[in-house]
Design a protein around this motif. Structure first.
Motif, PDB file in Angstrom:
ATOM      1  N   ASP A 118      17.744  10.415   5.400  1.00  0.00           N
ATOM      2  CA  ASP A 118      17.588  11.235   6.612  1.00  0.00           C
ATOM      3  C   ASP A 118      18.077  10.389   7.786  1.00  0.00           C
ATOM      4  O   ASP A 118      17.406   9.437   8.198  1.00  0.00           O
ATOM      5  CB  ASP A 118      16.122  11.638   6.798  1.00  0.00           C
ATOM      6  CG  ASP A 118      15.918  12.611   7.958  1.00  0.00           C
ATOM      7  OD1 ASP A 118      16.735  12.608   8.889  1.00  0.00           O
ATOM      8  OD2 ASP A 118      14.917  13.358   7.943  1.00  0.00           O
ATOM      9  N   MET A 119      19.239  10.707   8.329  1.00  0.00           N
ATOM     10  CA  MET A 119      19.847   9.884   9.379  1.00  0.00           C
ATOM     11  C   MET A 119      19.122  10.034  10.710  1.00  0.00           C
ATOM     12  O   MET A 119      19.271   9.185  11.587  1.00  0.00           O
ATOM     13  CB  MET A 119      21.327  10.268   9.547  1.00  0.00           C
ATOM     14  CG  MET A 119      22.135  10.217   8.261  1.00  0.00           C
ATOM     15  SD  MET A 119      22.084   8.585   7.468  1.00  0.00           S
ATOM     16  CE  MET A 119      23.142   7.652   8.591  1.00  0.00           C
ATOM     17  N   LEU A 120      18.360  11.096  10.866  1.00  0.00           N
ATOM     18  CA  LEU A 120      17.632  11.319  12.120  1.00  0.00           C
ATOM     19  C   LEU A 120      16.315  10.562  12.124  1.00  0.00           C
ATOM     20  O   LEU A 120      15.966   9.890  13.101  1.00  0.00           O
ATOM     21  CB  LEU A 120      17.385  12.814  12.319  1.00  0.00           C
ATOM     22  CG  LEU A 120      16.975  13.257  13.715  1.00  0.00           C
ATOM     23  CD1 LEU A 120      18.057  12.928  14.723  1.00  0.00           C
ATOM     24  CD2 LEU A 120      16.708  14.761  13.730  1.00  0.00           C
ATOM     25  N   GLU A 121      15.590  10.641  11.007  1.00  0.00           N
ATOM     26  CA  GLU A 121      14.288   9.985  10.917  1.00  0.00           C
ATOM     27  C   GLU A 121      14.387   8.556  10.401  1.00  0.00           C
ATOM     28  O   GLU A 121      13.379   7.855  10.299  1.00  0.00           O
ATOM     29  CB  GLU A 121      13.365  10.795  10.006  1.00  0.00           C
ATOM     30  CG  GLU A 121      13.080  12.213  10.493  1.00  0.00           C
ATOM     31  CD  GLU A 121      12.233  12.223  11.757  1.00  0.00           C
ATOM     32  OE1 GLU A 121      11.550  11.221  12.011  1.00  0.00           O
ATOM     33  OE2 GLU A 121      12.276  13.234  12.480  1.00  0.00           O
ATOM     34  N   ARG A 122      15.603   8.098  10.043  1.00  0.00           N
ATOM     35  CA  ARG A 122      15.814   6.753   9.496  1.00  0.00           C
ATOM     36  C   ARG A 122      14.941   6.535   8.262  1.00  0.00           C
ATOM     37  O   ARG A 122      14.225   5.528   8.143  1.00  0.00           O
ATOM     38  CB  ARG A 122      15.510   5.683  10.548  1.00  0.00           C
ATOM     39  CG  ARG A 122      16.294   5.838  11.834  1.00  0.00           C
ATOM     40  CD  ARG A 122      17.747   5.444  11.639  1.00  0.00           C
ATOM     41  NE  ARG A 122      18.486   5.488  12.878  1.00  0.00           N
ATOM     42  CZ  ARG A 122      19.785   5.238  12.983  1.00  0.00           C
ATOM     43  NH1 ARG A 122      20.469   4.930  11.907  1.00  0.00           N
ATOM     44  NH2 ARG A 122      20.403   5.305  14.133  1.00  0.00           N
ATOM     45  N   ASP A 123      14.979   7.504   7.352  1.00  0.00           N
ATOM     46  CA  ASP A 123      14.105   7.476   6.186  1.00  0.00           C
ATOM     47  C   ASP A 123      14.950   7.718   4.942  1.00  0.00           C
ATOM     48  O   ASP A 123      16.044   8.291   5.016  1.00  0.00           O
ATOM     49  CB  ASP A 123      13.039   8.566   6.327  1.00  0.00           C
ATOM     50  CG  ASP A 123      11.915   8.403   5.327  1.00  0.00           C
ATOM     51  OD1 ASP A 123      11.792   7.299   4.749  1.00  0.00           O
ATOM     52  OD2 ASP A 123      11.158   9.366   5.115  1.00  0.00           O
ATOM     53  N   VAL A 124      14.452   7.273   3.777  1.00  0.00           N
ATOM     54  CA  VAL A 124      15.183   7.481   2.531  1.00  0.00           C
ATOM     55  C   VAL A 124      14.184   7.823   1.421  1.00  0.00           C
ATOM     56  O   VAL A 124      13.092   7.250   1.359  1.00  0.00           O
ATOM     57  CB  VAL A 124      16.021   6.232   2.157  1.00  0.00           C
ATOM     58  CG1 VAL A 124      15.149   5.001   1.991  1.00  0.00           C
ATOM     59  CG2 VAL A 124      16.818   6.491   0.882  1.00  0.00           C
ATOM     60  N   ASP A 125      14.552   8.781   0.580  1.00  0.00           N
ATOM     61  CA  ASP A 125      13.774   9.144  -0.605  1.00  0.00           C
ATOM     62  C   ASP A 125      14.625   8.854  -1.835  1.00  0.00           C
ATOM     63  O   ASP A 125      15.745   9.369  -1.964  1.00  0.00           O
ATOM     64  CB  ASP A 125      13.395  10.627  -0.568  1.00  0.00           C
ATOM     65  CG  ASP A 125      12.308  10.921   0.444  1.00  0.00           C
ATOM     66  OD1 ASP A 125      11.179  10.442   0.260  1.00  0.00           O
ATOM     67  OD2 ASP A 125      12.608  11.631   1.428  1.00  0.00           O
ATOM     68  N   ALA A 126      14.102   8.015  -2.737  1.00  0.00           N
ATOM     69  CA  ALA A 126      14.812   7.673  -3.971  1.00  0.00           C
ATOM     70  C   ALA A 126      14.014   8.200  -5.159  1.00  0.00           C
ATOM     71  O   ALA A 126      12.794   8.039  -5.222  1.00  0.00           O
ATOM     72  CB  ALA A 126      14.996   6.163  -4.073  1.00  0.00           C
ATOM     73  N   PHE A 127      14.707   8.814  -6.138  1.00  0.00           N
ATOM     74  CA  PHE A 127      14.012   9.378  -7.292  1.00  0.00           C
ATOM     75  C   PHE A 127      15.026   9.585  -8.418  1.00  0.00           C
ATOM     76  O   PHE A 127      16.238   9.661  -8.197  1.00  0.00           O
ATOM     77  CB  PHE A 127      13.338  10.708  -6.941  1.00  0.00           C
ATOM     78  CG  PHE A 127      14.233  11.710  -6.271  1.00  0.00           C
ATOM     79  CD1 PHE A 127      14.969  12.625  -7.026  1.00  0.00           C
ATOM     80  CD2 PHE A 127      14.354  11.732  -4.886  1.00  0.00           C
ATOM     81  CE1 PHE A 127      15.798  13.539  -6.403  1.00  0.00           C
ATOM     82  CE2 PHE A 127      15.195  12.638  -4.265  1.00  0.00           C
ATOM     83  CZ  PHE A 127      15.922  13.551  -5.020  1.00  0.00           C
ATOM     84  N   ALA A 128      14.483   9.685  -9.633  1.00  0.00           N
ATOM     85  CA  ALA A 128      15.313   9.927 -10.817  1.00  0.00           C
ATOM     86  C   ALA A 128      15.488  11.420 -11.021  1.00  0.00           C
ATOM     87  O   ALA A 128      14.707  12.233 -10.523  1.00  0.00           O
ATOM     88  CB  ALA A 128      14.660   9.292 -12.036  1.00  0.00           C
ATOM     89  N   LEU A 129      16.520  11.780 -11.808  1.00  0.00           N
ATOM     90  CA  LEU A 129      16.827  13.185 -12.046  1.00  0.00           C
ATOM     91  C   LEU A 129      15.626  13.927 -12.633  1.00  0.00           C
ATOM     92  O   LEU A 129      15.347  15.059 -12.242  1.00  0.00           O
ATOM     93  CB  LEU A 129      18.029  13.294 -12.995  1.00  0.00           C
ATOM     94  CG  LEU A 129      18.392  14.698 -13.484  1.00  0.00           C
ATOM     95  CD1 LEU A 129      18.816  15.589 -12.321  1.00  0.00           C
ATOM     96  CD2 LEU A 129      19.521  14.621 -14.533  1.00  0.00           C
ATOM     97  N   ASP A 130      14.890  13.295 -13.554  1.00  0.00           N
ATOM     98  CA  ASP A 130      13.785  13.997 -14.200  1.00  0.00           C
ATOM     99  C   ASP A 130      12.618  14.246 -13.244  1.00  0.00           C
ATOM    100  O   ASP A 130      11.715  15.034 -13.556  1.00  0.00           O
ATOM    101  CB  ASP A 130      13.309  13.244 -15.442  1.00  0.00           C
ATOM    102  CG  ASP A 130      12.778  11.853 -15.119  1.00  0.00           C
ATOM    103  OD1 ASP A 130      12.947  11.380 -13.969  1.00  0.00           O
ATOM    104  OD2 ASP A 130      12.190  11.227 -16.015  1.00  0.00           O
ATOM    105  N   LYS A 131      12.628  13.595 -12.089  1.00  0.00           N
ATOM    106  CA  LYS A 131      11.576  13.813 -11.086  1.00  0.00           C
ATOM    107  C   LYS A 131      11.965  14.878 -10.061  1.00  0.00           C
ATOM    108  O   LYS A 131      11.182  15.210  -9.165  1.00  0.00           O
ATOM    109  CB  LYS A 131      11.282  12.504 -10.330  1.00  0.00           C
ATOM    110  CG  LYS A 131      10.838  11.360 -11.223  1.00  0.00           C
ATOM    111  CD  LYS A 131       9.519  11.666 -11.931  1.00  0.00           C
ATOM    112  CE  LYS A 131       9.050  10.481 -12.771  1.00  0.00           C
ATOM    113  NZ  LYS A 131       7.825  10.798 -13.547  1.00  0.00           N
TER     114      LYS A 131
END
Length: 939
Positions: A118-131
């Motif tokens: 998220d370039m606005l909130e300076r945040d990142v979510d990382a996850f695997a395909l099965d999730k």
């Protein structure tokens, strides 16, 4: 049909199973993302494109794997590749894009691993395909579901500009108001609905217009009229022969699309303008500020400074937070900590939120109501989360056991009431509240994993088009049902009001024959006070939170308005925000200086009153709590009467010598000259040379400029007959005065060589400029001497001593002046009657002679810079250190005359001075009462 989040999660699970072994970038990317978008029921080709060519900042060429302008960049890699490198590559594309196309999200993926930035909130979510099924709401922006940041100025401004261009084209084609107004309001809602999940699927309107209308635009108007008609028709009432593309539009209701208007006629260029507006991402538009921007597009002149005509959310929150949010959040935090009865208490609290009623009697485009609604909905979401905290499933999501999330929210737009004198902004206010309602329903959907859209609109805000000062507010919302009265009523100083507005203020204030000198905004405070007075115990009256010009807390206005609020309406100050700049940060924005005042009925006022004060109008405020607040916005707990206001006095009540206003010539410029016009006059009439005198006002005194007056009093008749140019000037003065509406001016017509007010000193004299910049810590005060004649823009102290100069230039006098004087915009207006005549001097017996060498030191420090003007010397950025130190040393000496202990701040000085002023007033008040009793005894 709208896909539920349960359906979307099921589709995400199927997608994850199908692609669990995928890993080849080149061969599978496009199929992967076509099916990914299908999870949400969105056709990828309708929003995003593959292999978008981009010229990077280093002039090399790259290709974005998937690009959705304004929304998303995808950089896809084969399985096992480094996603950090992929993100850097996507960042290079992001930097090279034009500002209006920069997306909020960057997704980097290798089929099996995802990183959503998220370039606005300076945040990142990382996850695997099965999730993916458990986090699929993170991609809610694909449906138009997204949490909005507080400030979205650029997107909202661009949206308003797009509508402004279309408005101009329609207007030029002869599509006139009021149909044009209604058409644009409807269109704005449709554009917003197309990107935020109101219309399903996303971009339903854009695709309909692109695919079903002719390129020349000739059929666009009728088709839009048909769309509006469909939006106003319940599904069950529609014809079974309705075009299937039109039948996809939902029933909106809410009276937004009710009633016919003339059909607009489009051409090719106007169609392109509308399609450009459709392609813009309206999910990034803030309803809170869009309303004001939208109103400004209707006026091409105002649109030149688009962005200068709305109030920032930050400033609106300065009203809403102390008025209601701080107490509500504090109560919620208390309930969260309960061990017993917590669930029921939370439910009761939420029900109370649903019963709150808000009235903005000058609502304009609804900014205050919209933001108040948003903040209450966000609080309610937290309450709901806390109520169901124990009901989470194995994935951590709150489980509602079959409950529909739409039944959880008890707040709606019908809790909000407004009065607005103009019909167009009143309609915008309604639409803005509906827009915000939908965004908050989206937030609720994202929080709890169920899709929730309140369509059709079953409830409406109550926005009345009327003059709030000419109607009974009870007709719209009975005071006993109202919780809060809030807003930003119109300003307008007494001298700048229209006759009708001036009459309104006089009638409402009822101050007697003079009518007072109250600003227009004062009338709103008085009517609100009367409104609160309608509530009888045990009912609780509403609270008031208004923005106002700071002039109502200064000068003679404070002495007129506040006794009415305190005594007539029994109000108290519950919180206040000292002077600060109000407006937007857009180029061209006019930053008026305002205060915020929170008022309660005397019986309801809290024991602790909050004061937000800042030394710099553009700085951050400091919050402090007090037992009582003065109408001059300082702590008044030590005063016997915290309602004390400074009355204008015709003579000094402090034992100081009399200060007078300089010469007022009443000549309409016939006897006053610049250096250039003086030289031109003397070239014609050289004999008048001895009769020209320097005639400085505040500007000339401070900036070292020259101004002259022709002083004809010493000229004898015979000499005057020999100077025809002088006689012509006097004849012009006589004619001007004879035509005046004022009797006193007409009485001077026979004496054209005399002045209306005459101050012609024969010895050196002290002057104080009438107007001085707020950038100066000390008003520049100094001596002038004959043959100078001071103008009415200077205050004059004849036969002044160095001790007088020391006291008047001290920090103590400056603190008194800044607190009680009136202002011209933000500049100080030095008042003889309110400031000088009431200034509390040091205690009797204080040795003022000790100040004289320190006063001389200030003058010596000035004289060290003979080429500098007083404006140069006293600007906070250019003031010489030697002069500042001389003033500070003098200030400390004056402070010690008042008390041995040093003052820590200007606020302390003001509180001390008001205590002395209260004592000065006691004998005057007693004498006034005695005189009144004697008058009553007379037969």
């Amino acid at each position: 049909m709208r896909r539920s989040w349960n359906d979307i999660r099921a589709r995400a699970a199927a997608f994850a199973r199908k692609w669990k072994d995928a890993g080849y970038e080149k061969g599978e990317t496009q199929t992967f993302y076509n099916e990914f978008f299908e999870i949400f029921g969105v056709r990828r080709e309708s929003v995003a494109r593959y292999e978008e060519r981009v010229r990077r900042l280093d002039d090399s060429t790259g290709y974005i794997d998937l690009f959705w302008p304004g929304q998303l960049i995808v950089e896809q890699k084969s399985a096992g590749r480094d996603l950090r490198a992929a993100y850097e590559q996507a960042g290079g594309y992001f930097d090279a894009l034009p500002e209006h196309e920069k997306p909020r999200w960057i997704l980097v993926c290798d089929f099996q691993s995802f990183e959503l930035h998220d370039m606005l909130e300076r945040d990142v979510d990382a996850f695997a395909l099965d999730k993916l099924p458990g986090v699929v709401e993170k991609f809610g922006f694909i449906l138009g579901f997204q949490k909005q940041p507080v400030d979205q100025d650029p997107a909202s401004i661009e949206a308003a500009q797009l509508l402004g261009g279309l408005r101009d084209s329609l207007d030029a084609a002869g599509y006139a108001r009021p149909d044009l107004d209604v058409f644009l309001v409807r269109l704005a809602f449709c554009l917003f609905a197309d990107d935020t999940g109101v219309f399903e699927p996303r971009d339903l309107l854009m695709e309909f217009l692109e695919e079903r209308t002719r390129e020349d635009g000739l059929d666009l108007g009728p088709l839009l009229a048909h769309v509006f008609q469909v939006l106003d028709t319940p599904v069950e009432d529609r014809q079974n022969t309705l075009d299937e593309d039109l039948a996809r539009f939902p029933h909106v209701n809410g009276d937004l699309f009710a009633g016919p208007i003339r059909i607009a006629s489009f051409d090719r260029g106007m169609r392109e303008q509308l399609l450009a507006a459709c392609r813009f991402d309206w999910s990034a538009v803030s309803p809170a500020i869009f309303g004001s921007l939208f109103q400004s597009v209707m006026d091409p002149e105002e649109r030149r400074t688009l962005g200068a005509h709305y109030t920032t959310e930050e400033n609106i929150l300065k009203v809403i937070q102390p008025l209601l949010l701080d107490d509500l959040w504090a109560e919620f935090e208390h309930l969260k900590g309960l061990r017993r009865g917590k669930a029921q208490r939370l439910k009761t609290f939420q029900q109370r939120l649903g019963r709150l009623r808000f009235l903005d009697p000058a609502c304009g485009c609804g900014n205050f109501l919209v933001i108040a609604y948003r903040e209450l909905r966000r609080l309610e979401i937290e309450v709901i989360r806390e109520m169901f905290e124990g009901d989470r499933d194995e994935s951590g999501r709150i489980h509602f056991r079959g409950l529909d999330v739409s039944s959880l929210s008890l707040l709606d737009v019908d809790q909000f009431y407004g009065i607005e004198i103009e019909s167009f902004p009143a309609r915008i206010a309604e639409v803005a509240l509906w827009m915000m309602d939908h965004l908050m329903n989206n937030e609720l959907s994202l929080e709890f994993g169920q899709a929730f859209a309140r369509i059709p609109l079953e409830r409406s805000p109550h926005i009345l088009c009327a003059d709030a000062l000419e109607m009974d507010w009870e007709e719209l919302l009975p005071a006993k049902e109202c919780s809060f009265v809030l807003g930003n009523p119109p300003f307008g100083g007494a001298k700048y009001q229209t006759p009708s507005r001036r009459a309104q203020v006089k009638r409402i204030a009822a101050l007697g024959k003079s009518g007072g000198t109250l600003d227009y905004v004062s009338a709103w405070f008085l009517v609100a006070g009367e409104y609160l007075g309608r509530v009888e115990p045990p009912e609780e009256p509403p609270r008031i939170g208004f923005v106002a010009t700071n002039s109502i807390t200064q000068g003679e206005q404070a002495g007129q308005l506040w006794p009415l609020l305190f005594r007539r309406h029994r109000l108290e100050i519950a919180f206040a925000h000292g002077t600060f700049a109000w407006g937007s940060d857009a180029p061209g924005a006019a930053h008026v200086h305002v205060v915020i005042l929170g008022l309660d009925a005397r019986e309801r006022v809290p024991k602790r009153k909050w004061l937000f004060s800042c030394d710099d109008p553009k700085g951050e405020p400091e919050r402090s709590g007090h037992r009582a607040l003065s109408p001059y916005l300082f702590a008044a707990g030590r005063l016997a009467d915290p309602h004390l206001t400074v009355r204008e006095e015709s003579r000094p009540i402090n034992g100081m010598p009399r200060l007078v206003t300089g010469t007022q010539p009443l000549e309409r410029g016939h006897l006053t000259f610049s250096s250039r016009t003086k030289d031109e006059f003397l070239a014609v009439e050289p004999g008048a040379t001895p009769y020209f005198r320097p005639f400085p006002g505040a500007r000339e005194f401070l900036q070292g400029k020259e101004r002259w007056i022709l002083h004809t009093a010493p000229i004898g008749p015979r000499q005057l007959r020999a100077m025809p140019a002088v006689r012509a000037r006097l004849a012009a003065v006589r004619r001007f005065r004879a035509r005046s509406r004022r009797a006193t001016t007409r009485s001077l017509a026979g004496f054209p060589g005399s002045y209306g007010v005459t101050v012609v000193p024969e010895a050196p004299f002290l002057v104080i400029p009438q107007v001085s910049s707020e950038r100066r810590e000390w008003i520049p005060i100094g001596w002038l001497g004959p043959p100078t004649i001071p103008s009415e823009k200077l205050r004059v102290l004849l036969e002044a001593s160095l001790a007088d100069f020391a006291l008047l230039t001290s920090a103590m006098h400056m603190a008194w002046m800044r607190t009680v004087t009136g202002r011209l915009e933000s500049r100080y207006m030095y008042s003889v009657g309110v400031v000088y005549n009431t200034f509390p001097p040091p205690p009797a017996g204080a040795d003022r002679s000790r100040l004289e060498p320190l006063a001389q030191a200030v003058l010596d420090a000035r004289s060290a810079f003979p080429d500098a003007t007083l404006a140069d010397l006293y600007d906070r950025d250019t003031m010489p250190p030697s002069l500042r130190k001389a003033h500070q040393k003098l200030d400390r000496a004056v402070d010690r005359l008042y008390r041995p202990r040093a003052f820590r701040s200007e606020r302390e000085r003001v509180e001390h001075l008001f205590g002395l002023y209260e004592k000065l007033r006691v004998p005057l008040t007693a004498a006034g009462r005695k005189k009144k009793r004697r008058t009553r005894r007379q037969p």
